[in-house]
Design a protein around this motif. Structure first.
Motif, short mmCIF file in Angstrom:
data_model
loop_
_atom_site.label_atom_id
_atom_site.label_comp_id
_atom_site.label_asym_id
_atom_site.label_seq_id
_atom_site.Cartn_x
_atom_site.Cartn_y
_atom_site.Cartn_z
N PHE A 1 -8.84 20.09 3.23
CA PHE A 1 -9.04 19.53 1.88
C PHE A 1 -9.72 18.17 1.95
CE2 PHE A 1 -4.70 21.66 0.95
CZ PHE A 1 -5.29 22.90 1.00
N ASN A 2 -10.06 17.70 3.16
CA ASN A 2 -10.69 16.40 3.36
C ASN A 2 -9.90 15.26 2.74
OD1 ASN A 2 -13.21 17.19 4.78
ND2 ASN A 2 -13.44 18.42 2.95
N PRO B 1 -8.25 11.74 2.83
CA PRO B 1 -8.61 10.56 3.63
C PRO B 1 -7.64 10.35 4.80
CG PRO B 1 -8.59 10.03 1.30
CD PRO B 1 -8.12 11.43 1.42
N VAL C 1 -0.29 18.46 -2.49
CA VAL C 1 -0.70 19.86 -2.35
C VAL C 1 -0.72 20.28 -0.89
CG1 VAL C 1 -2.50 21.55 -2.79
CG2 VAL C 1 -1.95 19.90 -4.52
N ILE D 1 1.58 23.40 1.40
CA ILE D 1 0.96 24.52 2.12
C ILE D 1 1.95 25.29 3.01
CG2 ILE D 1 -0.75 25.05 3.93
CD1 ILE D 1 -1.96 24.76 1.17
N ILE E 1 3.64 27.94 1.00
CA ILE E 1 2.84 28.95 0.27
C ILE E 1 3.18 30.35 0.81
CG2 ILE E 1 0.48 29.85 0.04
CD1 ILE E 1 0.39 27.62 -1.66
N ALA F 1 3.87 25.06 -8.07
CA ALA F 1 3.01 24.34 -9.01
C ALA F 1 3.84 23.67 -10.10
CB ALA F 1 1.99 25.30 -9.62
N GLU G 1 -7.50 18.83 -10.45
CA GLU G 1 -7.05 19.66 -11.57
C GLU G 1 -7.70 19.17 -12.86
OE1 GLU G 1 -2.82 19.34 -11.68
OE2 GLU G 1 -2.89 17.37 -12.60
N LEU H 1 -13.34 21.72 -1.58
CA LEU H 1 -12.27 20.75 -1.79
C LEU H 1 -12.57 19.47 -1.05
CD1 LEU H 1 -9.42 23.27 -1.17
CD2 LEU H 1 -9.92 22.15 -3.33
N ASN H 2 -12.44 18.34 -1.73
CA ASN H 2 -12.61 17.07 -1.04
C ASN H 2 -11.79 15.99 -1.73
OD1 ASN H 2 -13.54 14.74 0.28
ND2 ASN H 2 -15.36 15.87 0.90
N MET H 3 -10.61 15.73 -1.18
CA MET H 3 -9.70 14.75 -1.77
C MET H 3 -10.21 13.32 -1.60
SD MET H 3 -7.44 16.24 -3.35
CE MET H 3 -8.48 17.61 -3.68
N HIS H 4 -11.07 13.12 -0.61
CA HIS H 4 -11.65 11.79 -0.44
C HIS H 4 -12.50 11.42 -1.65
CE1 HIS H 4 -15.25 9.46 0.94
NE2 HIS H 4 -14.27 8.60 1.19
N VAL I 1 -12.23 12.70 -4.66
CA VAL I 1 -11.34 12.55 -5.80
C VAL I 1 -10.71 11.14 -5.81
CG1 VAL I 1 -9.18 13.39 -6.83
CG2 VAL I 1 -10.85 15.01 -5.95
N THR I 2 -10.26 10.70 -4.64
CA THR I 2 -9.65 9.37 -4.54
C THR I 2 -10.65 8.27 -4.89
OG1 THR I 2 -8.33 10.26 -2.74
CG2 THR I 2 -8.31 7.89 -3.01
N LEU J 1 -16.33 12.70 2.56
CA LEU J 1 -15.82 12.68 3.93
C LEU J 1 -15.70 14.11 4.44
CD1 LEU J 1 -13.96 11.17 6.23
CD2 LEU J 1 -12.12 12.08 4.86
N ARG J 2 -16.15 14.35 5.65
CA ARG J 2 -15.97 15.66 6.29
C ARG J 2 -15.42 15.43 7.68
NH1 ARG J 2 -16.21 19.10 2.61
NH2 ARG J 2 -18.03 19.23 1.29
N TYR J 3 -14.32 16.09 7.99
CA TYR J 3 -13.81 16.00 9.36
C TYR J 3 -14.68 16.83 10.29
CZ TYR J 3 -9.66 13.64 7.67
OH TYR J 3 -8.81 12.73 7.12
N GLY K 1 -4.50 28.17 -0.98
CA GLY K 1 -3.34 27.49 -1.53
C GLY K 1 -3.69 26.50 -2.62
N PHE K 2 -4.73 25.70 -2.39
CA PHE K 2 -5.09 24.68 -3.37
C PHE K 2 -5.54 25.31 -4.69
CE2 PHE K 2 -5.71 20.02 -2.77
CZ PHE K 2 -5.86 19.72 -4.11
N LEU L 1 -4.75 28.19 -5.89
CA LEU L 1 -3.61 28.84 -6.52
C LEU L 1 -2.74 27.81 -7.25
CD1 LEU L 1 -2.44 31.46 -3.86
CD2 LEU L 1 -3.17 31.94 -6.18
N ILE L 2 -2.43 26.70 -6.57
CA ILE L 2 -1.59 25.67 -7.19
C ILE L 2 -2.32 25.04 -8.38
CG2 ILE L 2 -0.56 23.40 -6.82
CD1 ILE L 2 0.30 24.32 -4.10
N ASN L 3 -3.62 24.77 -8.21
CA ASN L 3 -4.40 24.21 -9.31
C ASN L 3 -4.42 25.15 -10.51
OD1 ASN L 3 -5.24 21.66 -8.75
ND2 ASN L 3 -7.16 22.27 -7.80
#
Lengths: 159, 269
Positions: free
Chosen positions: A29-30, A32, A92, A96, A99, A142, B34, B85-88, B90-91, B120-122, B220-221, B223-225
Motif C-alpha cells: 500500500f506504499n 510511508p 487498514v 490484513i 482478512i 470495516a 475512502e 494504492l499509495n498511502m504516501h 494520501v498522507t 513513494l514506491r518500495y 483487502g484494501f 474490500l474494506i474501502n
C-alpha cells in the motif's frame, strides 16, 4: 498456571506472526516508512486480541473481529493525530492479517466447482458457509474501523 | 478598467481554487483513499483557500467540483483513473490541506506542493520478499490453528511460491497490463509452485501451502474501502469498489483453477 503460560506463549507467537503480514502489505500500500512500525503494532495487537476473544473468551469470530478492529481503530486515531495523517494509513494494513482470504477463495472455488462437477448439496453448503463467513468478517473489520467515527467523531474530523 | 481587472483576478483565483479542490480529490481517489476522505479534504482545502462553498460529487471514475465565491459558481469535472494504492500520496495530500488550513500555504504554494508530490514506491524485490514472508506467516498461523508444531517446510514452500508470484505481479503491472490479467497469471504461478510440494511430497501439509500462497491476491484494501464507503453513505463508489474487489478475487480463482487443472492437483475442496 502451566496452562496460562502456554496460552500466553501461543498468543505472543500469534501476535509476532501477524505483525509480518501487516508490514508486508503496508509496503504494497506504499505506507510511508515511518508508519510501518505502527502497522506492525496494530496488526499484532488486533490479531492477538481477536485470538484471545475467540479462543479464550469463546466469542464468535465475527464479534471478536469487530471488537479487535474497533480497538485498533482507536489506536489508529491516536497515532493519526500525532502523525498528521488519516487513521486508515495505519489501520487498514493492520487489518490484513484478519482478512478472511481462505474463506473467500474457498467460497468462490466451490461456486466454480458447482459449474464444473454439477450441483451437489455439499458444494453449495461449502460455498454459502464460507462466503457468509468472509462477508461478515470483512464487514466486521470495516465497521469496526468506522465505529469511532460513527460514535465519537460524528461532526468533526479526526485530523 | 481597474474594476474589470480585479474581477478578472478574482475569477482566475476561483478557477484555480476549483482546480486544486478537484485535483486533491482526484489524487485521493486514485491512490485508494475512502470517498469520505476524498470529499472532506477537498472541501476543507477549498474553504481554507477562500471559497464560500465547495460541493463535490464523487462517482466511480469521475468527480465534479463546484465552488461558490461571492455568488459566482465555477464547476469542473475530472476523470479518475486508478493509480494503485499509495498511502504516501494520501498522507502528503492531507498534510498540504492541513498546512493550507493553518494559513501556512497560499494558493500558489498549495499548487506547487501538490505538483511536487512524488509517489513513494518500495523496491520491487523488497516488496516480494516481504510478501513471501507474510504468506509464510499465514501458513504458520494456519498450522498453529490446527495444532501442528515444528513443520517449517510448508512455510518455506509458501514463501517461495508467493515471493515469485509477487515478483511476477509487479513485473506485469510495470507493463500496464490490466490488474485482472496480472492477478490471474500470478495466481497461476503461485499455485503451480505450491502444487509441486504436493506432487513431489516435499512438505507434510501441502494443502496449507497452496491456500496460504494465494493470500497475496486478496484485495483487502478495496474490500474494506467498499464497506466503509457504503457505511458512510457513498453507496455508488462503495459498490463499484466492492465489485472490482470481487472481480480481482475471481480472476485469481481463474488462475488457481487453471493451475490445478494443468497439474491435476485438486486440494482446495
Amino acid at each position: 498456571m502451566d496452562m496460562a503460560v502456554s496460552t500466553l506463549l501461543f498468543t505472543l507467537q500469534d501476535m509476532g506472526l501477524a505483525a509480518v503480514p501487516a508490514v508486508g502489505f503496508a509496503m504494497v500500500f506504499n505506507v510511508p516508512r515511518g508508519a510501518l512500525l505502527y502497522c506492525a503494532l496494530g496488526g499484532a495487537l488486533g490479531h492477538g486480541l481477536r485470538l484471545t476473544l475467540h479462543r479464550t473468551v469463546g466469542m464468535p469470530i465475527e464479534w471478536a473481529t469487530l471488537i479487535a478492529a474497533f480497538a485498533v481503530s482507536l489506536l489508529g486515531i491516536y497515532w493519526a493525530r500525532r502523525w498528521r495523517a488519516h487513521p486508515k494509513v495505519f489501520t487498514v494494513a493492520a487489518m490484513i492479517p484478519m482478512i478472511p482470504g481462505v474463506y473467500a477463495f474457498t467460497a468462490l472455488l466451490a461456486v466454480i466447482e458447482i459449474d464444473r462437477r454439477g450441483f451437489s448439496e455439499e458444494l453449495l453448503n461449502t460455498a454459502i458457509t464460507n462466503g457468509l463467513k468472509a462477508l461478515f468478517i470483512v464487514s466486521a473489520l470495516a465497521v469496526g474501523l468506522a465505529l469511532p467515527g460513527l460514535l465519537f467523531y460524528r461532526r468533526r474530523p479526526v485530523v | 478598467m481597474t474594476a474589470t481587472h480585479a474581477g478578472q483576478d478574482r475569477e482566475d483565483a476561483q478557477r484555480e481554487i476549483t482546480r486544486l479542490c478537484a485535483q486533491t480529490s482526484r489524487m485521493l481517489m486514485q491512490h485508494g483513499a475512502e470517498s469520505a476522505l476524498a470529499e472532506s479534504v477537498a472541501r476543507r482545502l477549498g474553504l481554507a483557500l477562500g471559497a464560500d462553498e465547495v460541493e463535490i460529487a464523487l462517482m466511480a471514475n469521475g468527480l465534479t467540483v463546484t465552488t461558490v465565491q461571492s455568488g459566482r459558481s465555477h464547476t469542473t469535472v475530472l476523470r479518475i483513473i486508478d493509480r494503485g494504492l499509495n498511502m504516501h500520496v494520501v498522507t502528503e495530500v492531507q498534510r498540504t490541506m492541513l498546512l493550507a488550513e493553518e494559513r501556512h500555504l497560499d494558493l500558489a504554494a498549495v499548487a506547487r506542493r501538490l505538483d511536487a508530490i512524488q509517489p513513494l514506491r518500495y523496491k520491487r524485490w523488497l516488496v516480494s520478499v516481504m510478501i513471501g514472508l507474510s504468506c509464510a506467516c499465514f501458513a504458520r498461523l494456519a498450522l498453529m490453528a490446527r495444532g501442528i508444531e515444528g513443520d517449517f517446510a510448508t512455510p518455506a514452500l509458501t514463501f517461495a511460491a508467493s515471493a515469485v508470484a509477487m515478483q511476477a505481479r509487479q513485473y506485469l503491472a510495470h507493463f500496464h497490463f490490466n490488474p485482472l490479467v496480472n492477478f490471474a497469471v500470478a495466481a497461476f504461478i503461485a499455485t503451480s509452485i505450491a502444487a509441486q510440494g504436493m506432487l513431489h511430497g516435499w512438505v507434510d501439509n501441502p494443502k496449507i501451502a497452496m491456500s496460504a500462497c494465494v493470500l497475496l491476491f486478496v484485495p483487502g484494501f478495496p474490500l474494506i474501502n467498499a464497506v466503509s464507503d457504503m457505511v458512510k453513505g457513498y453507496i455508488n463508489t462503495g459498490i463499484s469498489r466492492g465489485v472490482m474487489a470481487v472481480l480481482l478475487l475471481l480472476a485469481s480463482c481463474g488462475g488457481i483453477l487453471l493451475s490445478m487443472t494443468v497439474w491435476n492437483v485438486w486440494t482446495w475442496l
